[in-house]
Design a protein around this motif. Structure first.
Motif, PDB file in Angstrom:
ATOM      1  N   LYS A  61      18.619 -17.763   2.887  1.00 38.93           N
ATOM      2  CA  LYS A  61      17.754 -16.631   3.606  1.00 38.93           C
ATOM      3  C   LYS A  61      16.232 -16.985   4.074  1.00 38.93           C
ATOM      4  CE  LYS A  61      20.872 -12.974   2.575  1.00 38.93           C
ATOM      5  NZ  LYS A  61      20.985 -11.566   1.803  1.00 38.93           N
ATOM      6  N   LYS A  63      12.775 -18.253   5.076  1.00 41.92           N
ATOM      7  CA  LYS A  63      12.154 -17.930   6.308  1.00 41.92           C
ATOM      8  C   LYS A  63      10.818 -18.900   6.804  1.00 41.92           C
ATOM      9  CE  LYS A  63      13.576 -13.651   6.208  1.00 41.92           C
ATOM     10  NZ  LYS A  63      14.532 -12.923   7.382  1.00 41.92           N
ATOM     11  N   PHE A 183       8.191 -23.740   5.638  1.00 44.45           N
ATOM     12  CA  PHE A 183       9.211 -22.578   5.360  1.00 44.45           C
ATOM     13  C   PHE A 183       9.007 -22.272   3.788  1.00 44.45           C
ATOM     14  CE2 PHE A 183      10.318 -25.816   8.613  1.00 44.45           C
ATOM     15  CZ  PHE A 183      11.146 -24.917   9.664  1.00 44.45           C
ATOM     16  N   SER A 186      12.882 -17.000   0.620  1.00 47.14           N
ATOM     17  CA  SER A 186      12.992 -15.676   1.058  1.00 47.14           C
ATOM     18  C   SER A 186      12.880 -14.597  -0.205  1.00 47.14           C
ATOM     19  CB  SER A 186      14.289 -15.277   1.659  1.00 47.14           C
ATOM     20  OG  SER A 186      15.307 -15.361   0.778  1.00 47.14           O
ATOM     21  N   ALA A 190       5.406 -13.422   0.258  1.00 50.01           N
ATOM     22  CA  ALA A 190       4.881 -14.417   1.539  1.00 50.01           C
ATOM     23  C   ALA A 190       3.583 -15.033   1.122  1.00 50.01           C
ATOM     24  CB  ALA A 190       5.055 -13.557   2.817  1.00 50.01           C
ATOM     25  N   ASN A 193       1.585 -14.258   6.542  1.00 48.46           N
ATOM     26  CA  ASN A 193       2.345 -13.177   7.353  1.00 48.46           C
ATOM     27  C   ASN A 193       2.069 -13.265   8.866  1.00 48.46           C
ATOM     28  OD1 ASN A 193       4.357 -11.445   5.433  1.00 48.46           O
ATOM     29  ND2 ASN A 193       2.139 -11.019   4.358  1.00 48.46           N
ATOM     30  N   LEU A 195       6.163 -13.429   8.278  1.00 42.80           N
ATOM     31  CA  LEU A 195       7.345 -14.602   8.096  1.00 42.80           C
ATOM     32  C   LEU A 195       8.244 -14.172   9.257  1.00 42.80           C
ATOM     33  CD1 LEU A 195       8.243 -14.116   4.288  1.00 42.80           C
ATOM     34  CD2 LEU A 195       6.914 -15.921   5.658  1.00 42.80           C
ATOM     35  N   ASP A 197      12.136 -14.861  11.149  1.00 41.33           N
ATOM     36  CA  ASP A 197      13.498 -15.104  11.133  1.00 41.33           C
ATOM     37  C   ASP A 197      13.853 -16.250  12.229  1.00 41.33           C
ATOM     38  OD1 ASP A 197      16.124 -14.962  11.160  1.00 41.33           O
ATOM     39  OD2 ASP A 197      16.521 -12.808  11.282  1.00 41.33           O
TER      40      ASP A 197
END
Length: 239
Positions: A61, A63, A183, A186, A190, A193, A195, A197
């Motif tokens: 997953k 980001k 990258f 997840s 963070a 920002n 992040l 998808d």
């Protein structure tokens, strides 16, 4: 975990690479910085091609960070890539030595010592790896490694590795054109920002906002005009 980077050969098709070069040349012809190429979907296609790799290296997953860039290093002016640095530094490495975040760098033209390829200090040869020393750090010259690559290859490195772009030479016959993306896992805080998808298609408004964010993040390195900075601020406000 040993060298700090990996190289993927012939990872991006030459047909896509041709379109990526055309996109950046189109942007430059309009008097805009190369990073505006990210209005085109082709550059985000590169991100999608990297998904499988980053699922293995980070997590399923992962980001995308709102940190990306494009370069056109003109050898006619002996232009140079970014100065020696660590992208995120030691905070990007877990206690077990695995990366929390990674950078992917894709050459659109051949990158070699004459046009300013990437140089790294492999982490096993870096006496200052993880202590983030920036001032007065002089790596062992014989440990510095040039990373010449061909169009469509990809370099991936952890974000604590010391690296930089070389200075181009007027004797180079081609510019160094490249793009980079960042990258992160997840399941960690963070690093920046918002992040992203990458399973979703970004609308133009969002892409322009992210481009504006890059202009503001790196304006200190390029001396952009006040007009361009104001445009970037307006774009960011519309994300």
């Amino acid at each position: 975990k040993t060298e700090g980077y990996m190289e993927l050969n012939q990872f991006i098709s030459l047909d896509l690479i041709k379109r990526l070069r055309l996109g950046i040349e189109n942007i430059l012809s309009q008097g805009l910085p190369p990073v505006f190429c990210f209005v085109y979907d082709d550059y985000w296609e590169c991100v999608h091609k990297l998904k499988g790799v980053f699922k293995l290296l980070l997590d399923n997953k992962f980001k995308m960070l709102p940190d990306f860039w494009a370069w056109y290093i003109n050898p006619e002016n002996s232009e140079v890539g970014w100065a020696p640095h660590r992208d995120k530094g030691p905070c990007s490495i877990s206690q077990n030595g695995k990366p929390k975040s990674l950078t992917a760098w894709i050459p659109i033209t051949e990158a070699n010592p004459l046009n300013g390829c990437m140089y790294v200090v492999p982490i096993s040869k870096d006496a200052n790896y993880l202590n983030n020393q920036k001032q007065g750090f002089h790596p062992d010259l014989q440990s510095i490694r040039a990373l010449p690559v061909l169009p469509g290859d990809a370099l991936i490195w952890n974000q604590a590795m010391y690296h930089w772009g070389g200075r181009s030479s007027k004797y180079s016959k081609i510019p160094r054109i490249s793009v980079a993306f960042e990258f992160q896992r997840s399941d960690v805080t963070a690093f920046n920002n918002p992040l992203l998808d990458i399973s979703k298609i970004l609308p133009l408004r969002v892409k322009l906002g992210l481009i504006g964010q890059q202009i503001l993040q790196y304006k200190h390195m390029y001396g952009y005009s006040e007009d361009l900075v104001n445009i970037a601020k307006k774009c960011v406000a519309n994300i």
